[in-house]
Design a protein around this motif. Sequence first.
Motif, mmCIF file in Angstrom:
data_model
loop_
_atom_site.group_PDB
_atom_site.id
_atom_site.type_symbol
_atom_site.label_atom_id
_atom_site.label_comp_id
_atom_site.label_asym_id
_atom_site.label_seq_id
_atom_site.Cartn_x
_atom_site.Cartn_y
_atom_site.Cartn_z
ATOM 1 N N GLY A 1 0.805 -1.220 0.000
ATOM 2 C CA GLY A 1 0.000 0.000 0.000
ATOM 3 C C GLY A 1 0.837 1.270 0.000
ATOM 4 O O GLY A 1 2.078 1.230 0.033
ATOM 5 N N ALA A 2 0.124 2.395 -0.044
ATOM 6 C CA ALA A 2 0.781 3.705 0.029
ATOM 7 C C ALA A 2 1.559 3.827 1.340
ATOM 8 O O ALA A 2 2.606 4.472 1.401
ATOM 9 C CB ALA A 2 -0.271 4.811 -0.070
ATOM 10 N N THR A 3 1.039 3.186 2.371
ATOM 11 C CA THR A 3 1.666 3.255 3.690
ATOM 12 C C THR A 3 3.141 2.879 3.638
ATOM 13 O O THR A 3 3.989 3.548 4.236
ATOM 14 C CB THR A 3 0.922 2.305 4.655
ATOM 15 O OG1 THR A 3 -0.439 2.735 4.709
ATOM 16 C CG2 THR A 3 1.516 2.311 6.040
ATOM 17 N N TYR B 1 -2.647 13.835 8.918
ATOM 18 C CA TYR B 1 -2.900 12.385 8.852
ATOM 19 C C TYR B 1 -2.145 11.736 10.015
ATOM 20 O O TYR B 1 -0.950 11.503 9.942
ATOM 21 C CB TYR B 1 -2.447 11.850 7.498
ATOM 22 C CG TYR B 1 -2.584 10.361 7.323
ATOM 23 C CD1 TYR B 1 -3.658 9.648 7.864
ATOM 24 C CD2 TYR B 1 -1.637 9.649 6.595
ATOM 25 C CE1 TYR B 1 -3.783 8.286 7.679
ATOM 26 C CE2 TYR B 1 -1.764 8.285 6.398
ATOM 27 C CZ TYR B 1 -2.827 7.605 6.953
ATOM 28 O OH TYR B 1 -2.932 6.247 6.778
ATOM 29 N N VAL C 1 -1.154 16.256 1.647
ATOM 30 C CA VAL C 1 -2.272 15.315 1.471
ATOM 31 C C VAL C 1 -3.369 16.071 0.739
ATOM 32 O O VAL C 1 -3.845 17.100 1.210
ATOM 33 C CB VAL C 1 -2.778 14.798 2.836
ATOM 34 C CG1 VAL C 1 -3.898 13.792 2.640
ATOM 35 C CG2 VAL C 1 -1.637 14.172 3.622
ATOM 36 N N ASN D 1 -7.159 13.822 5.260
ATOM 37 C CA ASN D 1 -7.618 12.935 6.304
ATOM 38 C C ASN D 1 -7.009 13.528 7.552
ATOM 39 O O ASN D 1 -5.777 13.489 7.675
ATOM 40 C CB ASN D 1 -7.072 11.509 6.050
ATOM 41 C CG ASN D 1 -7.448 10.564 7.162
ATOM 42 O OD1 ASN D 1 -8.124 10.948 8.091
ATOM 43 N ND2 ASN D 1 -6.987 9.325 7.078
ATOM 44 N N ASP E 1 0.305 13.104 -1.390
ATOM 45 C CA ASP E 1 -0.466 11.905 -1.036
ATOM 46 C C ASP E 1 -1.904 12.112 -1.507
ATOM 47 O O ASP E 1 -2.668 12.849 -0.905
ATOM 48 C CB ASP E 1 -0.396 11.711 0.494
ATOM 49 C CG ASP E 1 -1.163 10.483 0.974
ATOM 50 O OD1 ASP E 1 -1.986 9.931 0.202
ATOM 51 O OD2 ASP E 1 -0.951 10.087 2.140
ATOM 52 N N ALA F 1 -4.329 9.859 -1.684
ATOM 53 C CA ALA F 1 -5.048 8.627 -1.332
ATOM 54 C C ALA F 1 -6.555 8.717 -1.620
ATOM 55 O O ALA F 1 -7.159 7.739 -2.051
ATOM 56 C CB ALA F 1 -4.803 8.285 0.135
ATOM 57 N N TYR F 2 -7.159 9.872 -1.368
ATOM 58 C CA TYR F 2 -8.627 9.977 -1.528
ATOM 59 C C TYR F 2 -9.043 10.748 -2.777
ATOM 60 O O TYR F 2 -10.219 11.036 -2.961
ATOM 61 C CB TYR F 2 -9.248 10.670 -0.304
ATOM 62 C CG TYR F 2 -9.147 9.857 0.962
ATOM 63 C CD1 TYR F 2 -10.132 8.920 1.287
ATOM 64 C CD2 TYR F 2 -8.070 10.002 1.815
ATOM 65 C CE1 TYR F 2 -10.033 8.165 2.444
ATOM 66 C CE2 TYR F 2 -7.959 9.248 2.965
ATOM 67 C CZ TYR F 2 -8.938 8.332 3.275
ATOM 68 O OH TYR F 2 -8.840 7.581 4.407
ATOM 69 N N THR G 1 -3.131 5.074 -4.289
ATOM 70 C CA THR G 1 -3.471 3.757 -3.752
ATOM 71 C C THR G 1 -4.703 3.207 -4.457
ATOM 72 O O THR G 1 -5.557 3.980 -4.899
ATOM 73 C CB THR G 1 -3.714 3.865 -2.235
ATOM 74 O OG1 THR G 1 -4.080 2.573 -1.742
ATOM 75 C CG2 THR G 1 -4.815 4.849 -1.880
ATOM 76 N N SER H 1 -6.481 1.236 -2.611
ATOM 77 C CA SER H 1 -7.251 0.838 -1.420
ATOM 78 C C SER H 1 -8.679 1.374 -1.454
ATOM 79 O O SER H 1 -9.613 0.674 -1.112
ATOM 80 C CB SER H 1 -6.570 1.354 -0.151
ATOM 81 O OG SER H 1 -5.392 0.633 0.093
ATOM 82 N N LYS H 2 -8.819 2.641 -1.836
ATOM 83 C CA LYS H 2 -10.136 3.269 -1.681
ATOM 84 C C LYS H 2 -11.052 2.979 -2.863
ATOM 85 O O LYS H 2 -12.267 2.976 -2.710
ATOM 86 C CB LYS H 2 -9.993 4.789 -1.512
ATOM 87 C CG LYS H 2 -8.892 5.220 -0.560
ATOM 88 C CD LYS H 2 -9.133 4.812 0.871
ATOM 89 C CE LYS H 2 -7.924 5.142 1.739
ATOM 90 N NZ LYS H 2 -8.049 4.635 3.093
ATOM 91 N N ARG I 1 -3.701 -4.334 -0.869
ATOM 92 C CA ARG I 1 -2.486 -3.638 -0.440
ATOM 93 C C ARG I 1 -1.666 -3.140 -1.627
ATOM 94 O O ARG I 1 -0.455 -3.376 -1.701
ATOM 95 C CB ARG I 1 -1.617 -4.518 0.491
ATOM 96 C CG ARG I 1 -2.296 -5.086 1.720
ATOM 97 C CD ARG I 1 -3.011 -4.049 2.608
ATOM 98 N NE ARG I 1 -2.154 -2.968 3.091
ATOM 99 C CZ ARG I 1 -2.448 -1.677 2.910
ATOM 100 N NH1 ARG I 1 -3.553 -1.279 2.305
ATOM 101 N NH2 ARG I 1 -1.646 -0.763 3.392
HETATM 102 C C1 LIG Z 1 -3.966 10.145 3.670
HETATM 103 C C2 LIG Z 1 -3.724 8.677 3.554
HETATM 104 N N1 LIG Z 1 -2.614 8.222 2.971
HETATM 105 C C3 LIG Z 1 -2.372 6.900 2.854
HETATM 106 C C4 LIG Z 1 -3.252 5.956 3.334
HETATM 107 C C5 LIG Z 1 -2.905 4.503 3.253
HETATM 108 O O1 LIG Z 1 -3.196 3.897 2.061
HETATM 109 P P1 LIG Z 1 -2.873 2.378 1.791
HETATM 110 O O2 LIG Z 1 -4.074 1.570 2.144
HETATM 111 O O3 LIG Z 1 -2.568 2.309 0.320
HETATM 112 O O4 LIG Z 1 -1.683 1.968 2.595
HETATM 113 C C6 LIG Z 1 -4.427 6.383 3.950
HETATM 114 C C7 LIG Z 1 -5.379 5.389 4.476
HETATM 115 O O5 LIG Z 1 -6.389 5.660 5.024
HETATM 116 C C8 LIG Z 1 -4.657 7.769 4.080
HETATM 117 O O6 LIG Z 1 -5.750 8.227 4.703
#
Ligand SMILES: Cc1ncc(COP(=O)(O)O)c(C=O)c1O
Length: 445
Positions: free
Chosen positions: A118-120, A142, A191, A195, A229, A231-232, A261, A263-264, A271
């Motif tokens: 994942g991005a994490t 975040y 971001v 978030n 980032d 992500a959303y 990512t 993920s969403k 992942r």
């Molecule tokens: C701002 C932000 N970056 C990254 C992530 C993580 O993404 P991933 O599921 O790809 O690890 C999240 C997950 O909620 C997020 O809110």
Amino acid sequence: MLSTMNTVELSQYGRRSTVPSPVARMMSAFSSGFRDGVDINLGVGYVNEATIPTARVLEATAEVLTAPDRFRQPLNYGGPTGSLPLKAAIRRYWIANAVGGVTEAHLEGRQVIIGLSGATSLLFAVAQVMEPGIVVMGDPMYYIYTNVLRRRGFEILAIGEDDQGPRADLLEAELERLGERAAMIRYFYLVTVSNPTGTICTTARKAAWIDAARRLSQRLGRQVPVIVDRAYEDLLHDPDVRPPASGLTLDGDGLVYEVSTLSKIVAPGLRIGYMIAPDGPFLRAIVQASSDMGFSASPALQSMAASLLDRHVAEQVRAVNAGYRERALRAGEAIDTLLGDVLERRTGGQAGFYYYLTFRDVQTHDQSPLFRFLSRTTGDPAVDGPAENLKPRVVYIPGEICVDPGGRLVEIGKRQMRLSYGYEDPARVAEGLRLIREGVQYARH
Ligand SMILES: Cc1ncc(COP(=O)(O)O)c(C=O)c1O
């Protein structure tokens, strides 16, 4: 009997990691006793289960395991930058949908790399290959990544936001105020849909941050990268908001490292996170750090993601956004009806799945009467219910966790909360809001 002697010598990061973060503690306290169908979870960042394309994932699994000409050895080890079919599918997705206004020309000379998990993991790798120093970001922030950075020894420079994103005038003022210490700045972390607050960073604001990084880079004689980032950002569901441009289109200097990512929009359980950025020593170090931790993301999952992107992504993104739009509107109406008179401000609801509420005079932190009411820990059985059968609890993320503890938002953060409308059904979200209303009344008396 095992000895309980505890003499393992840990690094500074290791020592700091022995204590769970405040949010991890809070979440585990809740999840250990969480009662499905009774307690209401407006706290987690989980996507809505109904958005996950399970049947298509099943199809993609079969395809990946039976098409060796397209997906080479999906159950063997993979390469450190990610699988070729997935990297190619990501490029096609960006170009075909003009994501953030990106064209073939913007991707030329830039690499797509797939993170380990994942991005994490990409964000972690960034923090891993830099010497600790200062990271500049918006506030509220975040909190998960901020906590990682602090344990890694980074200092956070937090810049308040307005309705366009983290402020550019404050950024300039803070860089000025830092004086010589600006040399400690390692990178900007931007971001694009906040978030926790849900605020969408506009194109102009992104451009201002990237320009500030460019000028700082010139002053310091080295690159200060901007880790964007997004992500959303694929979950921008308010039709009245124009999608902002990608940082990649605003970057003539190779400073932008854009993290995304699946993920969403597909499923967090795959992942799959990726970064689009110029090749060079920084990107190569990020790839090596990922590889050091586990070689690569699962080749099977990467292949499945490639197949899903190629076959279904446009429709999937449309369906997911239609679902969140509906939920955002229903949750927004419930917030206005039930809490409108006690709120000072409400943000979010246009992208992603959070609202961020600021109460006029009600505290939300984990020692507050409201929190105790909603976690049924007031100690009064009339409020909490009997110990063996507590009344429904409501989980939310207190603003206190989301703001810079040394920053300007500390006081207001104590009256804020992040609510997710992603996970629970709209009726349960509304029920949660009714309980918050009761909690507000309890707190006021
Ligand atoms: C701002 C932000 N970056 C990254 C992530 C993580 O993404 P991933 O599921 O790809 O690890 C999240 C997950 O909620 C997020 O809110």
